[in-house]
Design a protein around this motif. Structure first.
Motif, mmCIF file in Angstrom:
data_model
loop_
_atom_site.group_PDB
_atom_site.id
_atom_site.type_symbol
_atom_site.label_atom_id
_atom_site.label_comp_id
_atom_site.label_asym_id
_atom_site.label_seq_id
_atom_site.Cartn_x
_atom_site.Cartn_y
_atom_site.Cartn_z
ATOM 1 N N LEU A 1 16.833 -2.102 -24.388
ATOM 2 C CA LEU A 1 16.649 -3.462 -23.858
ATOM 3 C C LEU A 1 17.554 -4.456 -24.581
ATOM 4 O O LEU A 1 18.204 -5.287 -23.948
ATOM 5 N N GLY A 2 17.572 -4.375 -25.915
ATOM 6 C CA GLY A 2 18.408 -5.293 -26.685
ATOM 7 C C GLY A 2 19.885 -5.108 -26.391
ATOM 8 O O GLY A 2 20.628 -6.087 -26.242
ATOM 9 N N SER A 3 20.311 -3.875 -26.291
ATOM 10 C CA SER A 3 21.708 -3.577 -26.000
ATOM 11 C C SER A 3 22.113 -4.079 -24.609
ATOM 12 O O SER A 3 23.169 -4.695 -24.435
ATOM 13 N N LEU A 4 21.259 -3.812 -23.621
ATOM 14 C CA LEU A 4 21.575 -4.258 -22.257
ATOM 15 C C LEU A 4 21.536 -5.777 -22.150
ATOM 16 O O LEU A 4 22.363 -6.375 -21.451
ATOM 17 N N ARG A 5 20.580 -6.405 -22.836
ATOM 18 C CA ARG A 5 20.533 -7.884 -22.830
ATOM 19 C C ARG A 5 21.850 -8.441 -23.367
ATOM 20 O O ARG A 5 22.453 -9.315 -22.756
ATOM 21 N N PHE A 6 22.298 -7.926 -24.514
ATOM 22 C CA PHE A 6 23.538 -8.404 -25.116
ATOM 23 C C PHE A 6 24.724 -8.194 -24.170
ATOM 24 O O PHE A 6 25.518 -9.102 -23.938
ATOM 25 N N LEU A 7 24.833 -7.000 -23.619
ATOM 26 C CA LEU A 7 25.926 -6.677 -22.704
ATOM 27 C C LEU A 7 25.946 -7.629 -21.511
ATOM 28 O O LEU A 7 26.979 -8.211 -21.174
ATOM 29 N N LEU A 8 24.792 -7.775 -20.867
ATOM 30 C CA LEU A 8 24.739 -8.569 -19.639
ATOM 31 C C LEU A 8 24.909 -10.061 -19.905
ATOM 32 O O LEU A 8 25.565 -10.762 -19.129
ATOM 33 N N GLU A 9 24.326 -10.569 -20.987
ATOM 34 C CA GLU A 9 24.516 -11.981 -21.311
ATOM 35 C C GLU A 9 25.981 -12.260 -21.655
ATOM 36 O O GLU A 9 26.518 -13.301 -21.276
ATOM 37 N N THR A 10 26.627 -11.328 -22.342
ATOM 38 C CA THR A 10 28.046 -11.465 -22.652
ATOM 39 C C THR A 10 28.881 -11.510 -21.369
ATOM 40 O O THR A 10 29.887 -12.219 -21.299
#
Length: 133
Positions: free
Chosen positions: A20-29
């Motif tokens: 979840l944290g990794s995907l959040r970072f990727l998508l927000e970026t």
């Protein structure tokens, strides 16, 4: 003057907090607003479910699979595009996903390579086929 458009909102459902944290970072970026949920039930209990532009749902979660969650969303008449992610190389998953109204299945750990592009593609396709307000 037209109102500024907001970035697309993506709801991500995965029981793995690291994912979840990794995907959040990727998508927000990549310019998305992101809301995360640690279970299918958490998403179904959310009051603002209808506001998402795309769902990214893990295939294998406790209590309810991503396929079952997609079916529940469709039963609630939520036609928002769904992308499924999975770490399980099962040849039957794409057919099951398609039957549940899921447009794409992406395999971990290579999700980062194409997820944002797929999300943009399904949102654009959805907006081009939706009736004007």
């Amino acid at each position: 003057m037209p109102a500024p458009t907001r970035p697309p909102l993506v709801y991500v459902v995965d029981d793995d907090t690291d994912v979840l944290g990794s995907l959040r970072f990727l998508l927000e970026t990549d310019g998305f607003y992101v809301r995360t949920f640690r279970s299918a039930e958490a998403l179904l209990n959310a009051m603002t479910m209808g506001g998402a532009d795309c769902f990214v749902i893990d295939y294998k979660m406790p209590n309810m699979s991503g396929i079952d969650l997609a079916g529940m969303l469709r039963q609630r008449h939520i036609d928002t595009p769904i992308i499924m992610i999975t770490g399980y190389p099962d040849a039957t998953i794409p057919a099951k996903a398609a039957a549940a109204g899921i447009r794409h299945v992406l395999h971990k750990p290579h999700v980062e390579d194409s997820l944002s592009t797929r999300i943009w593609d399904v949102i654009k396709a959805d907006r081009s086929t939706s009736p004007a307000p």
